[in-house]
Design an enzyme around this catalytic site. Structure first.
Site, PDB file in Angstrom:
ATOM      1  N   LYS A 126      15.968 -25.062 -27.646  1.00 23.37           N
ATOM      2  CA  LYS A 126      16.329 -25.343 -26.252  1.00 23.37           C
ATOM      3  C   LYS A 126      15.536 -26.545 -25.764  1.00 23.37           C
ATOM      4  O   LYS A 126      14.479 -26.896 -26.305  1.00 23.37           O
ATOM      5  CB  LYS A 126      16.064 -24.131 -25.357  1.00 23.37           C
ATOM      6  N   GLY A 144      11.399 -22.172 -30.397  1.00 28.04           N
ATOM      7  CA  GLY A 144      11.785 -21.638 -31.697  1.00 28.04           C
ATOM      8  C   GLY A 144      11.478 -20.161 -31.879  1.00 28.04           C
ATOM      9  O   GLY A 144      12.319 -19.392 -32.344  1.00 28.04           O
ATOM     10  N   GLY A 145      10.279 -19.738 -31.509  1.00 32.21           N
ATOM     11  CA  GLY A 145       9.910 -18.339 -31.681  1.00 32.21           C
ATOM     12  C   GLY A 145      10.748 -17.410 -30.835  1.00 32.21           C
ATOM     13  O   GLY A 145      11.192 -16.344 -31.305  1.00 32.21           O
ATOM     14  N   SER A 195      13.743 -18.040 -29.663  1.00 30.60           N
ATOM     15  CA  SER A 195      15.101 -18.081 -30.208  1.00 30.60           C
ATOM     16  C   SER A 195      15.213 -17.177 -31.422  1.00 30.60           C
ATOM     17  O   SER A 195      16.196 -16.441 -31.581  1.00 30.60           O
ATOM     18  CB  SER A 195      15.470 -19.517 -30.584  1.00 30.60           C
ATOM     19  N   ASP A 221      10.753 -16.110 -22.622  1.00 29.22           N
ATOM     20  CA  ASP A 221      11.829 -17.050 -22.935  1.00 29.22           C
ATOM     21  C   ASP A 221      12.952 -16.437 -23.769  1.00 29.22           C
ATOM     22  O   ASP A 221      13.989 -17.076 -23.972  1.00 29.22           O
ATOM     23  CB  ASP A 221      11.273 -18.258 -23.705  1.00 29.22           C
TER      24      ASP A 221
END
Length: 292
Positions: free
Chosen positions: A11, A102-103, A105, A137
């Site tokens: 993102k 990344g984590g 997601s 997130d």
């Protein structure tokens, strides 16, 4: 069903406004966030021995309970009373500590994969509630390609806007510590006024105009915490002569450009020999389904 594979997208924070400090010590934010086509890939396979295992092709990534994907799996199993074993195979392309999510997601993608593998058929709302317990997130990766997030990031409002142009991602080999950046933000004397989101959203059809009104309240703090990041940002802006924005708490930057301009900009950065990974990516139009 032998295995399932799903892409896990990155993102970018197109806007990020810090609106204050909460009583629990976290910060309130308002951010327009878009998913992009830079992605990790996760495959899940059943295990008959009941073990829950994560393998990753990046040795720097912890593959134990510190990993958000495994924590998401544990939360889902606890919520639904599932005891089945599985193996997650994670192929990493999203750099860590870059502000690209990344984590989080990976955690959201793991929830989607296991929901399908275990035949749970949970609603997106329930998966979002589980994801919010894993990380602030995580919910945004379960709710549309473009969202406005508020609170700590767990309040997600999907928005249907067709973002024009493409994204040039500029990813230095630097790691930005989110907690340090927020502490630095607290110490800043001045927080500049920002364009209202309603105004930002009127520019989505014109990449040049849109890019000019994007902002990130955390950028000055991140550059204060890591001066090398500030020097790199200055070089990027000098070479590109166009708006360059930081995502999240750093360390990655991005530009929103027309496709032909993005190709030229990528060539210019590579020719300058800066220590930065450059990738031209698109905005995600819709979420893909798992493949068997």
């Amino acid at each position: 069903m032998a295995s399932l594979t799903r892409l896990s997208p990155a993102k970018i924070n197109l806007t990020l406004r810090v609106t204050g400090l909460r009583p629990d010590g976290f910060h309130e934010i308002e951010s327009l966030v878009a998913l992009v086509t830079l992605h990790d890939s996760i495959t899940v396979v059943r295990r008959a021995d009941g073990k829950q295992v994560l393998q990753c092709d990046d040795p720097r990534l912890p593959c134990d309970e510190r990993n958000l994907a495994l924590r998401a799996a544990a939360e889902l199993a606890k919520e639904c009373g599932v005891t089945g074993g599985f193996e997650l195979v994670l192929q990493k392309r999203i750099p860590m500590g870059a502000g690209l999510g990344g984590g989080s997601s990976n955690a959201a993608t793991t929830l989607l994969l296991l929901d399908e593998l275990w035949g749970l058929h949970l609603s997106r709302e329930r998966l979002t509630q589980i994801g919010a317990r894993v990380g602030s997130d995580v919910p945004l990766f379960l709710n549309g390609a473009v969202s406005i997030i508020r609170g700590r990031g767990e309040e997600v409002e999907p928005v249907e806007v067709p973002l024009a142009g493409c994204v040039l991602l500029l990813m230095p080999a630097l790691h930005s510590a989110t907690a340090d950046v927020y502490r630095a933000w607290d110490s800043l004397a001045v927080h500049p006024p920002r364009t209202e989101l309603s105004e930002v959203l009127t520019r989505v059809h014109q990449p040049a105009e849109f890019s000019r009104v994007l902002f990130n309240d955390l950028e000055d703090a991140a550059l204060q915490v890591q001066p090398e990041l500030g020097r790199l940002a200055g070089e990027l802006r000098r070479i590109l002569a166009c708006p360059v924005h930081m995502t999240g708490s750093g360390a990655a930057f991005f530009c929103v450009l027309e496709r032909t301009e993005a190709r030229k900009a990528a060539d210019d950065i590579r020719a300058a020999g800066l220590a930065v990974r450059v990738e031209q990516v698109d905005f995600v139009a819709s979420k893909g389904r798992a493949t068997q």
